[in-house]
Scaffold this motif. Structure first.
Motif, mmCIF file in Angstrom:
data_model
loop_
_atom_site.group_PDB
_atom_site.id
_atom_site.type_symbol
_atom_site.label_atom_id
_atom_site.label_comp_id
_atom_site.label_asym_id
_atom_site.label_seq_id
_atom_site.Cartn_x
_atom_site.Cartn_y
_atom_site.Cartn_z
ATOM 1 N N PHE A 1 18.167 22.644 7.888
ATOM 2 C CA PHE A 1 18.092 22.001 9.200
ATOM 3 C C PHE A 1 18.746 22.864 10.274
ATOM 4 O O PHE A 1 18.283 22.928 11.408
ATOM 5 N N VAL A 2 19.839 23.541 9.908
ATOM 6 C CA VAL A 2 20.472 24.477 10.849
ATOM 7 C C VAL A 2 19.514 25.604 11.185
ATOM 8 O O VAL A 2 19.392 26.007 12.349
ATOM 9 N N VAL B 1 10.857 19.653 4.181
ATOM 10 C CA VAL B 1 11.524 18.678 5.046
ATOM 11 C C VAL B 1 11.692 19.204 6.460
ATOM 12 O O VAL B 1 12.047 18.436 7.361
ATOM 13 N N ILE B 2 11.471 20.499 6.686
ATOM 14 C CA ILE B 2 11.557 21.048 8.044
ATOM 15 C C ILE B 2 10.165 21.482 8.511
ATOM 16 O O ILE B 2 10.012 22.433 9.282
ATOM 17 N N SER B 3 9.153 20.780 8.007
ATOM 18 C CA SER B 3 7.768 20.950 8.468
ATOM 19 C C SER B 3 7.195 22.320 8.142
ATOM 20 O O SER B 3 6.397 22.867 8.914
ATOM 21 N N VAL C 1 13.684 34.235 17.090
ATOM 22 C CA VAL C 1 13.501 34.669 15.708
ATOM 23 C C VAL C 1 12.571 33.696 15.005
ATOM 24 O O VAL C 1 12.699 32.467 15.143
ATOM 25 N N ASP C 2 11.645 34.242 14.239
ATOM 26 C CA ASP C 2 10.658 33.433 13.549
ATOM 27 C C ASP C 2 11.330 32.457 12.585
ATOM 28 O O ASP C 2 12.373 32.761 11.984
ATOM 29 N N LEU C 3 10.722 31.279 12.412
ATOM 30 C CA LEU C 3 11.285 30.258 11.533
ATOM 31 C C LEU C 3 11.355 30.748 10.100
ATOM 32 O O LEU C 3 12.319 30.448 9.386
ATOM 33 N N PHE C 4 10.376 31.498 9.648
ATOM 34 C CA PHE C 4 10.401 32.018 8.276
ATOM 35 C C PHE C 4 11.628 32.900 8.065
ATOM 36 O O PHE C 4 12.314 32.791 7.043
ATOM 37 N N ILE C 5 11.927 33.770 9.024
ATOM 38 C CA ILE C 5 13.087 34.650 8.898
ATOM 39 C C ILE C 5 14.369 33.830 8.924
ATOM 40 O O ILE C 5 15.321 34.113 8.175
ATOM 41 N N ILE D 1 17.145 33.732 5.947
ATOM 42 C CA ILE D 1 18.566 34.019 6.174
ATOM 43 C C ILE D 1 19.435 32.944 5.543
ATOM 44 O O ILE D 1 20.408 33.234 4.834
ATOM 45 N N MET D 2 19.100 31.687 5.758
ATOM 46 C CA MET D 2 19.928 30.604 5.251
ATOM 47 C C MET D 2 19.867 30.491 3.730
ATOM 48 O O MET D 2 20.898 30.304 3.067
#
Length: 432
Positions: free
Chosen positions: A278-279, A374-376, A294-298, A302-303
């Protein structure tokens, strides 16, 4: 008298007696069953209960699968074909195969690109997994991430080229400072690679042609099992070296490096992965300038990498602690510096000890990639819960889809487990 004397001479056989088969109760299936299934009354009772449970499950599932329908356009059509009999509707797998593997929005005429990237991945990981292969093949392994990035996302080829340049610069920085400290060299190399990547962001747009060779595909169009494979392979590959650096940094004699690693590891291990996702989805973009989104995939990579590297660091730290002090003293007696001692003596033994723990984390991480739904992000679970079950054709169909998801995850996880057991047997040199 001669007859009596001839009968008193002992008989000596001139040839050996042919070997006889052992009794049926001393070898074969009966002996195995008696020793393993019915050795004691308690074992016999547990065996009978287990056989009844297996029969109960198979008697219900096998006819359901054998009566399955593979050719139908909707759930209602499947039920018409079954005509009241119990059977699976596997036609949904045929009808939505492309969505389950490649996602909902990835262009159908570009499926060859991720398929080719997958084949190249099998070639690239071969020299890493099977170290008997020629070391020259590691060049293919090093180039694969950049080629795969260009194949899957497309666009200008200058982006992966500058990324490769960044890693080369980072390697030279690492080689320069690793003799002082492994942690300083490692994190210095990462910093140099990131600076080079940031500079390339200003150069690449000036070199981008109007019509690239491969059409650009945004990350939001990635999905299906392909997304799970990409996240799993990328995060496991990145978290292993980062976990090694964190484990060594936690044992460093430099207080700043040591406590930074301790704080990072303990903080990440105390936070659930879904919170970090979620962060990554909501908050991480605020740490970057608006024009440098920054792209969501990246962000997800990272997380997940941070999360798994903290656990891998503790597993490797356990392997380092298991080594006797004499190994460190032997390295010092040979005149090796810190980097040489770690690379040649300490880390090979510590990593061998840590193989079961690392594999356990890798398997868990690969399965946890389904949390991105859960984050679409429409991975294979997101595709099942979203577009497929939301359609009127296949609404209400669950077992077939989720069994397929279980099967594809089981194949990969079981393969990882079997490889780790082979690697442990191959590296078991303690008692030779």
């Amino acid at each position: 008298m001669s007859d009596t004397h001839s009968h008193s001479v002992a008989f000596v056989r001139t040839e050996t007696i042919p070997q006889s088969a052992p009794p049926i109760t001393a070898a074969g299936p009966l002996k195995w069953g008696r020793d393993n299934l019915f050795a004691t009354p308690a074992n016999g009772i547990l065996t009978l209960v287990a056989l009844f449970a297996i029969y109960f499950v198979l008697s219900a599932t096998v006819p359901w699968m054998l009566n399955g329908v593979w050719d139908a356009g909707s759930l209602s059509e499947c039920r018409e074909i079954l005509a009241g009999t119990k059977g699976a509707c596997f036609a949904v797998l045929v009808d939505r195969w492309d969505q389950l593997i490649f996602g909902y929005s990835y262009p159908a005429d570009e499926y060859w690109r991720p398929t080719l990237a997958f084949v190249l991945m099998l070639v690239a990981i071969a020299p890493v997994l099977f170290f008997d292969l020629p070391r020259k093949l590691l060049i293919v392994t090093g180039l694969f991430p950049f080629v795969a990035f260009w194949l899957i996302w497309g666009g200008t080829i200058w982006t992966p080229i500058f990324a490769l340049v960044g890693f080369v610069v980072g390697y030279f920085v690492y080689a320069r400072f690793v003799t002082q400290s492994f942690a300083i060299g490692f994190f210095g190399g990462i910093a140099a690679a990131m600076v080079t990547w940031w500079i390339s962001g200003f150069i690449v747009p000036t070199l981008t042609p109007e019509e690239p060779f491969l059409s650009s595909i945004p990350s939001r169009d990635l999905g299906g099992y392909m997304l799970n494979m990409m996240l799993g392979v990328t995060c496991v590959s990145l978290s292993l070296p980062l976990g090694i650096a964190l484990a060594l940094g936690r044992q460093s004699s430099m207080p700043l490096i040591k406590y930074l690693c301790v704080i990072f590891i303990e903080f990440i291990r105390g936070v659930p992965l879904i919170t970090l996702l979620f962060v990554a989805s909501v908050m991480l973009s605020y740490f970057f300038p608006p024009e440098r989104t920054v792209d969501l995939f990246i962000r997800v990579v990272i997380m997940i990498t941070m999360f798994s590297s903290a656990y891998i660091a503790e597993v490797i730290r356990g392997g380092l602690a298991a080594l006797p002090k004499g190994q460190y003293e032997a390295a010092d007696s040979l005149g090796l510096d810190y980097a040489q001692a770690m690379r040649l003596i300490i880390l090979p033994q510590a990593l061998k000890i840590s193989i079961p723990g690392i594999v356990n984390i890798a398997v868990g991480l690969f399965k946890d990639t389904t949390l991105v739904s859960v984050i679409s992000m429409f991975d294979i679970i997101g595709m099942i819960r979203g577009p497929i079950l939301a359609s009127t054709d296949w609404a209400g169909l669950y077992w077939e889809l989720f069994l397929f998801a279980c099967a594809v995850f089981f194949v990969v996880c079981y393969g990882i487990s079997q490889y780790s057991q082979w690697l442990e047997r191959r590296l078991a040199t303690d008692h030779r």
